[in-house]
Every structure is written in C-alpha cells, then in structure tokens.
Design a protein around this motif. Structure first.
Motif, PDB file in Angstrom:
ATOM      1  N   LYS A 122      50.327 -65.610  11.972  1.00 32.48           N
ATOM      2  CA  LYS A 122      50.039 -64.941  13.241  1.00 32.48           C
ATOM      3  C   LYS A 122      51.248 -65.003  14.170  1.00 32.48           C
ATOM      4  CE  LYS A 122      46.787 -66.680  15.866  1.00 32.48           C
ATOM      5  NZ  LYS A 122      45.481 -67.060  16.444  1.00 32.48           N
ATOM      6  N   LEU A 123      51.898 -66.152  14.243  1.00 28.76           N
ATOM      7  CA  LEU A 123      53.094 -66.286  15.075  1.00 28.76           C
ATOM      8  C   LEU A 123      54.214 -65.362  14.591  1.00 28.76           C
ATOM      9  CD1 LEU A 123      53.227 -70.158  15.630  1.00 28.76           C
ATOM     10  CD2 LEU A 123      52.645 -68.406  17.314  1.00 28.76           C
ATOM     11  N   LEU A 124      54.388 -65.254  13.276  1.00 26.50           N
ATOM     12  CA  LEU A 124      55.411 -64.361  12.718  1.00 26.50           C
ATOM     13  C   LEU A 124      55.113 -62.904  13.062  1.00 26.50           C
ATOM     14  CD1 LEU A 124      56.000 -65.967   9.213  1.00 26.50           C
ATOM     15  CD2 LEU A 124      57.594 -65.938  11.146  1.00 26.50           C
ATOM     16  N   LEU A 125      53.839 -62.534  12.986  1.00 26.16           N
ATOM     17  CA  LEU A 125      53.463 -61.160  13.347  1.00 26.16           C
ATOM     18  C   LEU A 125      53.705 -60.896  14.828  1.00 26.16           C
ATOM     19  CD1 LEU A 125      50.207 -60.687  11.254  1.00 26.16           C
ATOM     20  CD2 LEU A 125      52.397 -59.537  10.916  1.00 26.16           C
ATOM     21  N   TYR A 126      53.357 -61.851  15.670  1.00 29.10           N
ATOM     22  CA  TYR A 126      53.616 -61.707  17.106  1.00 29.10           C
ATOM     23  C   TYR A 126      55.118 -61.567  17.365  1.00 29.10           C
ATOM     24  CZ  TYR A 126      48.782 -63.134  18.174  1.00 29.10           C
ATOM     25  OH  TYR A 126      47.410 -63.215  18.261  1.00 29.10           O
ATOM     26  N   GLU A 127      55.919 -62.384  16.659  1.00 28.11           N
ATOM     27  CA  GLU A 127      57.378 -62.304  16.798  1.00 28.11           C
ATOM     28  C   GLU A 127      57.891 -60.918  16.416  1.00 28.11           C
ATOM     29  OE1 GLU A 127      60.034 -65.145  14.830  1.00 28.11           O
ATOM     30  OE2 GLU A 127      58.761 -66.735  15.621  1.00 28.11           O
ATOM     31  N   ALA A 128      57.362 -60.374  15.314  1.00 33.34           N
ATOM     32  CA  ALA A 128      57.796 -59.052  14.847  1.00 33.34           C
ATOM     33  C   ALA A 128      57.430 -57.969  15.858  1.00 33.34           C
ATOM     34  CB  ALA A 128      57.178 -58.744  13.489  1.00 33.34           C
ATOM     35  N   VAL A 129      56.225 -58.017  16.384  1.00 29.10           N
ATOM     36  CA  VAL A 129      55.801 -57.030  17.376  1.00 29.10           C
ATOM     37  C   VAL A 129      56.665 -57.146  18.636  1.00 29.10           C
ATOM     38  CG1 VAL A 129      53.910 -56.353  18.917  1.00 29.10           C
ATOM     39  CG2 VAL A 129      53.444 -56.818  16.508  1.00 29.10           C
ATOM     40  N   LYS A 130      56.939 -58.369  19.061  1.00 31.08           N
ATOM     41  CA  LYS A 130      57.788 -58.592  20.238  1.00 31.08           C
ATOM     42  C   LYS A 130      59.195 -58.046  19.995  1.00 31.08           C
ATOM     43  CE  LYS A 130      59.161 -60.706  24.121  1.00 31.08           C
ATOM     44  NZ  LYS A 130      59.938 -59.749  24.857  1.00 31.08           N
ATOM     45  N   LYS A 131      59.730 -58.296  18.803  1.00 27.95           N
ATOM     46  CA  LYS A 131      61.075 -57.805  18.486  1.00 27.95           C
ATOM     47  C   LYS A 131      61.127 -56.284  18.534  1.00 27.95           C
ATOM     48  CE  LYS A 131      64.884 -58.312  15.351  1.00 27.95           C
ATOM     49  NZ  LYS A 131      65.798 -59.390  15.530  1.00 27.95           N
ATOM     50  N   PHE A 132      60.131 -55.604  17.939  1.00 28.10           N
ATOM     51  CA  PHE A 132      60.102 -54.141  17.971  1.00 28.10           C
ATOM     52  C   PHE A 132      59.915 -53.622  19.397  1.00 28.10           C
ATOM     53  CE2 PHE A 132      59.205 -54.359  13.335  1.00 28.10           C
ATOM     54  CZ  PHE A 132      60.283 -53.579  12.933  1.00 28.10           C
ATOM     55  N   SER A 133      59.113 -54.305  20.179  1.00 22.90           N
ATOM     56  CA  SER A 133      58.927 -53.922  21.578  1.00 22.90           C
ATOM     57  C   SER A 133      60.249 -54.052  22.348  1.00 22.90           C
ATOM     58  CB  SER A 133      57.854 -54.800  22.212  1.00 22.90           C
ATOM     59  OG  SER A 133      57.736 -54.532  23.582  1.00 22.90           O
ATOM     60  N   ASP A 134      60.971 -55.147  22.091  1.00 17.45           N
ATOM     61  CA  ASP A 134      62.267 -55.341  22.739  1.00 17.45           C
ATOM     62  C   ASP A 134      63.260 -54.262  22.338  1.00 17.45           C
ATOM     63  OD1 ASP A 134      61.302 -57.613  23.993  1.00 17.45           O
ATOM     64  OD2 ASP A 134      62.326 -59.026  22.649  1.00 17.45           O
ATOM     65  N   ILE A 135      63.241 -53.880  21.060  1.00 12.12           N
ATOM     66  CA  ILE A 135      64.145 -52.828  20.584  1.00 12.12           C
ATOM     67  C   ILE A 135      63.847 -51.513  21.309  1.00 12.12           C
ATOM     68  CG2 ILE A 135      64.687 -51.354  18.590  1.00 12.12           C
ATOM     69  CD1 ILE A 135      64.413 -53.920  16.856  1.00 12.12           C
ATOM     70  N   ILE A 136      62.585 -51.162  21.427  1.00  6.56           N
ATOM     71  CA  ILE A 136      62.211 -49.925  22.120  1.00  6.56           C
ATOM     72  C   ILE A 136      62.638 -49.990  23.585  1.00  6.56           C
ATOM     73  CG2 ILE A 136      60.242 -48.558  22.939  1.00  6.56           C
ATOM     74  CD1 ILE A 136      58.891 -49.312  20.221  1.00  6.56           C
ATOM     75  N   ASN A 137      62.380 -51.113  24.224  1.00  7.51           N
ATOM     76  CA  ASN A 137      62.782 -51.293  25.622  1.00  7.51           C
ATOM     77  C   ASN A 137      64.294 -51.157  25.781  1.00  7.51           C
ATOM     78  OD1 ASN A 137      62.318 -52.115  28.457  1.00  7.51           O
ATOM     79  ND2 ASN A 137      63.452 -53.933  27.807  1.00  7.51           N
ATOM     80  N   THR A 138      65.017 -51.772  24.886  1.00  6.58           N
ATOM     81  CA  THR A 138      66.478 -51.725  24.933  1.00  6.58           C
ATOM     82  C   THR A 138      66.985 -50.297  24.794  1.00  6.58           C
ATOM     83  OG1 THR A 138      66.650 -53.954  24.040  1.00  6.58           O
ATOM     84  CG2 THR A 138      68.569 -52.548  23.774  1.00  6.58           C
ATOM     85  N   ILE A 139      66.456 -49.581  23.830  1.00  8.94           N
ATOM     86  CA  ILE A 139      66.896 -48.200  23.589  1.00  8.94           C
ATOM     87  C   ILE A 139      66.588 -47.307  24.789  1.00  8.94           C
ATOM     88  CG2 ILE A 139      66.447 -46.137  22.187  1.00  8.94           C
ATOM     89  CD1 ILE A 139      65.996 -48.099  19.810  1.00  8.94           C
ATOM     90  N   LYS A 140      65.408 -47.463  25.349  1.00 10.95           N
ATOM     91  CA  LYS A 140      64.973 -46.567  26.418  1.00 10.95           C
ATOM     92  C   LYS A 140      65.543 -46.898  27.790  1.00 10.95           C
ATOM     93  CE  LYS A 140      60.734 -44.568  24.913  1.00 10.95           C
ATOM     94  NZ  LYS A 140      59.901 -43.703  25.656  1.00 10.95           N
ATOM     95  N   PHE A 141      65.740 -48.170  28.090  1.00 17.15           N
ATOM     96  CA  PHE A 141      66.013 -48.547  29.470  1.00 17.15           C
ATOM     97  C   PHE A 141      67.331 -49.268  29.733  1.00 17.15           C
ATOM     98  CE2 PHE A 141      61.312 -48.611  28.945  1.00 17.15           C
ATOM     99  CZ  PHE A 141      61.035 -47.498  29.722  1.00 17.15           C
TER     100      PHE A 141
END
Length: 185
Positions: A122-141
């Motif tokens: 569960k922690l690994l999945l949360y980490e992966a979702v957070k990483k993808f969210s950060d990537i999207i944020n980085t690209i957009k903003f």
C-alpha cells in the motif's frame, strides 16, 4: 541496497519472507546500456534496483524521451503489462552498471500470505501515485529552472551519474537550455 535490507528497514522482515525471497527472486548484475524492457514489449516481472541507476523512457516521433530516473532502493512494475495485459509504454535502460532483483508478479502476489506485506504494498502504491502526481504538477506548473531545482533535490547526484542529454529530455528542455540554467545556478 539489497531487497532484504529494504524490507528490514520497513520493519516487516521475517524468516518466512526471507525464505520466500530466496526461493522466488533472481538477482543479476547488468552492464551499463542494458535494456530491461523496450517500449511495446510485455513483462510480468517486478524489478527492484539494488544498485545502479536506470531510466524509464518512451519514444515519440522517433525521439527517445526520458520519463524518469530510478535509483537504488526503488521498484519498477510495468503496470500496463501486469494489470491491463497490454504492452508497456515505457522502456527501462541502465545508465550505470546495475544489480537488479526480479520476480514474477504472480509470485509477488503470493506474498499476501504475509499480512505485513500488504502495508508495504500500500505504501509503495501511494508513493507511485504521489510521484505521478508530482510529475503532472511539475509539467503543468513549473518553469524549466524550477523543474531543474526539483530534480536536484530528488536526485542529488544525478549530474554525476546521468548523461546531460537524458537529463534535458527528462526536464523537457534542450541541452542548450539546460546549459543556460546550470550557468545561472
């Protein structure tokens, strides 16, 4: 970092888990430049990076684009292959000679017999979702300079380990722009 060390750091190691890992995983050293998986290929394996550095990449308009870097102590799971039975959109290439531990996802799934593994998964999945969210944020903003600064925080020694072309591709900029940014900092 060896997988058993990683599991011990998570506070869930037991002799039973150690025996399972020994019986079901395979650890191998690979040379720099080796490709674990090409975009468009299938794999039902889970990869754990014990030592070294690799990058995930994809191709677009015949260009090779670095999606992210994966360093020691991280897992790779080709989600498209395992959960959607479709080819991977990403490839995985070793930037340094690396030691990789692999096991089949079906075998990995059997780890659920150990209740403590569910929490780590569960922690690994949360980490992966957070990483993808950060990537999207980085690209957009974020500006190119902000993306560069963020990358240095996330991968402090990346400039010593990865070619500048891969770094520029990861940041979504040209090598010339990367040189300008590096000169400003």
């Amino acid at each position: 970092m060896e997988l058993t060390t990683y599991i011990k750091q998570q506070g869930i190691y037991s002799d039973s888990i150690g025996e399972w890992l020994h019986a079901n995983s395979k650890t191998k050293a690979y040379p720099k430049g080796h490709t674990l998986l090409m975009p468009g290929e299938m794999s039902h394996r889970v990869y754990y990076v014990q030592a070294g550095l690799l990058r995930s990449f994809y191709t677009k308009d015949d260009k090779d684009i670095t999606h992210t870097f994966v360093a020691e102590g991280a897992f790779i799971l080709p989600i498209e292959c395992i959960f959607h039975h479709s080819p991977s959109i990403y490839g995985y290439e070793l930037i340094e000679s690396s030691v990789i531990t692999t096991f089949r996802y079906d075998d990995f799934n059997k780890l659920h017999q150990f209740p403590e593994i569910k929490e780590v998964e569960k922690l690994l999945l949360y980490e992966a979702v957070k990483k993808f969210s950060d990537i999207i944020n980085t690209i957009k903003f974020q500006s190119a300079k902000e993306r560069y600064e963020r990358m240095l925080k996330e991968y402090p020694n990346i400039l010593l380990r990865a070619p500048l072309g891969h770094i520029a591709s990861y940041l979504g900029i040209t090598q010339q722009t990367l040189s300008v940014i590096r000169g400003q900092i």
